[in-house]
Every structure is written in structure tokens, then in C-alpha cells.
Write a protein that holds these residues in place. Structure first.
Motif, PDB file in Angstrom:
ATOM      1  N   LYS A 136      13.796 -90.782  26.372  1.00 19.69           N
ATOM      2  CA  LYS A 136      12.520 -89.954  26.979  1.00 19.69           C
ATOM      3  C   LYS A 136      12.492 -88.556  26.888  1.00 19.69           C
ATOM      4  O   LYS A 136      11.488 -87.871  26.507  1.00 19.69           O
ATOM      5  CB  LYS A 136      12.544 -90.285  28.353  1.00 19.69           C
ATOM      6  N   ALA A 158       2.503-102.644  28.912  1.00 15.85           N
ATOM      7  CA  ALA A 158       2.578-101.110  28.998  1.00 15.85           C
ATOM      8  C   ALA A 158       2.291-101.034  30.429  1.00 15.85           C
ATOM      9  O   ALA A 158       3.158 -99.943  30.985  1.00 15.85           O
ATOM     10  CB  ALA A 158       1.679-100.465  28.348  1.00 15.85           C
ATOM     11  N   SER A 159       1.363-101.328  31.229  1.00 13.51           N
ATOM     12  CA  SER A 159       1.450-100.986  32.702  1.00 13.51           C
ATOM     13  C   SER A 159       2.634-101.539  33.444  1.00 13.51           C
ATOM     14  O   SER A 159       2.930-100.697  34.397  1.00 13.51           O
ATOM     15  CB  SER A 159       0.261-101.810  33.229  1.00 13.51           C
ATOM     16  N   SER A 205       5.430 -99.012  32.665  1.00 12.06           N
ATOM     17  CA  SER A 205       5.124 -97.796  33.555  1.00 12.06           C
ATOM     18  C   SER A 205       5.382 -97.870  34.967  1.00 12.06           C
ATOM     19  O   SER A 205       6.042 -97.088  35.641  1.00 12.06           O
ATOM     20  CB  SER A 205       3.320 -97.344  33.192  1.00 12.06           C
ATOM     21  N   ASN A 215      10.256 -98.760  26.752  1.00 11.83           N
ATOM     22  CA  ASN A 215      10.839 -99.655  27.618  1.00 11.83           C
ATOM     23  C   ASN A 215      12.333 -99.871  26.836  1.00 11.83           C
ATOM     24  O   ASN A 215      12.533-100.681  25.969  1.00 11.83           O
ATOM     25  CB  ASN A 215      10.337-100.887  27.777  1.00 11.83           C
ATOM     26  N   SER A 217      -1.751 -93.134  24.211  1.00  9.11           N
ATOM     27  CA  SER A 217      -0.655 -93.225  25.053  1.00  9.11           C
ATOM     28  C   SER A 217       0.416 -93.856  24.353  1.00  9.11           C
ATOM     29  O   SER A 217       0.311 -94.699  23.430  1.00  9.11           O
ATOM     30  CB  SER A 217      -0.964 -94.012  26.269  1.00  9.11           C
ATOM     31  N   TYR A 218       1.839 -93.829  24.674  1.00 13.28           N
ATOM     32  CA  TYR A 218       2.814 -94.400  24.283  1.00 13.28           C
ATOM     33  C   TYR A 218       3.703 -94.572  25.428  1.00 13.28           C
ATOM     34  O   TYR A 218       3.494 -94.063  26.369  1.00 13.28           O
ATOM     35  CB  TYR A 218       3.787 -93.509  23.191  1.00 13.28           C
ATOM     36  N   TYR A 219       4.498 -95.823  25.224  1.00 13.39           N
ATOM     37  CA  TYR A 219       5.346 -96.474  26.182  1.00 13.39           C
ATOM     38  C   TYR A 219       6.854 -96.828  25.594  1.00 13.39           C
ATOM     39  O   TYR A 219       6.826 -97.157  24.416  1.00 13.39           O
ATOM     40  CB  TYR A 219       4.624 -97.569  26.886  1.00 13.39           C
ATOM     41  N   GLY A 246       3.437 -89.020  28.679  1.00 10.46           N
ATOM     42  CA  GLY A 246       3.088 -90.451  27.978  1.00 10.46           C
ATOM     43  C   GLY A 246       1.956 -90.353  27.035  1.00 10.46           C
ATOM     44  O   GLY A 246       1.625 -91.337  26.581  1.00 10.46           O
TER      45      GLY A 246
END
Length: 257
Positions: free
Chosen positions: A41, A18-19, A22, A95, A91-93, A72
Motif C-alpha cells: 500500500k 472492491a466495496s 474497502s 486485497n 479507482s484501484y483496490y 485509492g
């Protein structure tokens, strides 16, 4: 390897992914994102309520509402430790079409197949608590009845089958999330029901949840709110019997004040 170690390792790996997602998204210019990435998004922001799982309709008592924020973070309303509250540390991510959700020791992984202004279709949905499904559909909530419900309401009509009680009662919903339940005494006067305690409720968009203690036993109930204005409130619910059959219930109330 113990289960706790497995979960911590999995969470660490997901957090690292996730990082990277981000940081990568911050380093890329918006024009480098595909049209699908941008639409995803933008469209995911808002309130969403579970509609179906693996092609089966979600009964109202099993539904949930998630609010995705542009930054996010995400919130969801639930009853935790016998109190209604918003979980705000999630938190949500995103990709591409890959979806990851993290909330302390809880995480979700899924793929977003399609998304529009009205519907999200997830596939390969799973969490670390053992829940898995091939397909999950959520619908966007456009109404917010959280303020309109405040006041005193009297049951007018109930159709279908109901879990608790009848329509011949009153409820006073307060701004602080508590409510008073009234019934008629032997003389036909409305009085607060002393056998109901710890009454509380929440409204998240058009989704209603309540809990109460009656004679020492805790009850919880959820409804979909179809209407709530200065005169009338209408609730509906899809319930499921022990034998697996479904039934619909409708509750109509009129505003007293």
C-alpha cells in the motif's frame, strides 16, 4: 447473453468485491495487516511507467503512465477525443496481492507479484477489452519535467531513426499544453509552420506525448525524457519497425528562451 450485459454483470461483481475489500480494510486496525500488505500500500503510491510486457520491452509509443494516489484513486494521461487529458475517475483496490482497477465501463484485474520503491511486477494481467498478459513490469518515475519544458527549444542533434521530420526545427511549448512548431523559410528565418494545426502536448513525469494535424492528417508521438533543464533537453524512444525489429532514437534540443 449480449456483450454489454456480460460486461455490466462483471463490473457489478467487481464493484461488490472492491466495496467489501474497502469496508474490510476500514474495519481492520493497521496492526492486523501483514508487513507485505503495508509495504504494498505504501510503495504503490506514485507515478509508474510501463517497462515490459511478457518479457518484451515496451516501445515508447505503447507506454503509459499511471499515478496511484494514497486514497485509492488513480490518474493516467492520454489523448481522448483528440485532446490530452487526465482520466480522474478511476479507482484501484488492493486485497493482499490482488489488484483491481475500475474506470466506468473499463476494469483491470491482476496479481502483484513483487513491488519495491522502483518496480512493480504484475502477473495474470487482464482487462475487459480482451488484453491479457502473463507478466507486466512498470518502473517508478522520480522526475517531473512538466514545468521545465515550457519555453522555446531548437533541435540540435538526432541519432538513430525517426518517425517524423528532422532535428532542424523549433518548438515553443506553452503552459496551457499547446505548442507552436517553427521551421525555416527560404531566407533562413524561423516562422510558424501553418501546415501544422491543433498542436498539443503533455508531460507526465518524464513521459512526453504530442499530437498535431498536418495537411489534414493527424499524428501522435511519444518520447521518454532523459533530461530537461535550463540549457538542454534530451528525448529517447524505442520504436518498432513493421518487420518486428527494434531501433532507438535520440533527440537533443537546446533552449532558446
Amino acid at each position: 447473453m449480449k456483450r454489454g450485459v456480460i460486461i455490466k454483470s462483471a463490473l457489478a461483481a467487481i464493484t461488490m468485491v472492491a466495496s467489501v475489500v474497502s469496508l474490510s480494510s476500514c474495519s481492520e486496525a493497521d496492526e492486523e495487516l501483514t508487513a507485505n500488505d503495508i509495504a504494498l500500500k505504501q510503495n504503490i503510491v506514485g507515478k509508474w511507467k510501463t517497462y515490459s510486457v511478457d518479457g518484451q520491452p515496451s516501445v515508447t509509443d505503447k507506454k503509459g503512465v499511471i499515478t496511484y494516489n494514497p486514497n485509492g484513486t488513480m490518474t493516467s494521461t492520454t489523448f481522448r477525443n483528440k485532446k490530452a487529458q487526465y482520466a480522474t475517475n478511476s479507482s484501484y483496490y488492493l486485497n493482499g496481492s490482488s489488484y483491481i482497477e475500475i474506470n466506468n465501463s473499463y476494469y483491470v484485474q491482476a496479481v502483484i507479484n513483487t513491488i519495491s520503491n522502483e518496480e512493480i511486477v504484475y502477473s495474470d494481467f487482464s482487462n475487459n477489452e480482451g488484453f491479457k498478459c502473463q507478466s507486466m513490469v512498470s518502473h517508478k518515475i522520480s522526475k517531473d519535467f512538466s514545468k521545465a519544458i515550457v519555453g522555446v527549444w531548437e533541435g540540435v542533434m538526432m541519432t538513430g531513426e525517426e518517425t517524423h521530420g528532422t532535428a532542424d526545427h523549433r518548438w515553443e511549448y506553452k503552459e496551457d499544453g499547446s505548442y507552436i512548431y517553427y521551421s525555416k523559410d527560404a531566407n533562413g528565418n524561423w516562422v510558424a509552420d501553418a501546415s501544422n494545426t491543433e498542436n498539443e502536448y503533455y508531460v507526465d513525469g518524464d513521459f512526453f506525448g504530442s499530437r498535431w494535424i498536418k495537411n489534414g492528417k493527424e499524428y501522435r508521438e511519444w518520447w521518454d525524457m532523459e533530461k530537461c533543464d535550463s540549457n538542454e533537453m534530451v528525448w529517447t524512444a524505442l520504436r518498432k519497425k513493421a518487420n518486428g525489429t527494434y531501433f532507438n532514437t535520440t533527440m537533443v534540443m537546446r533552449r532558446i528562451k
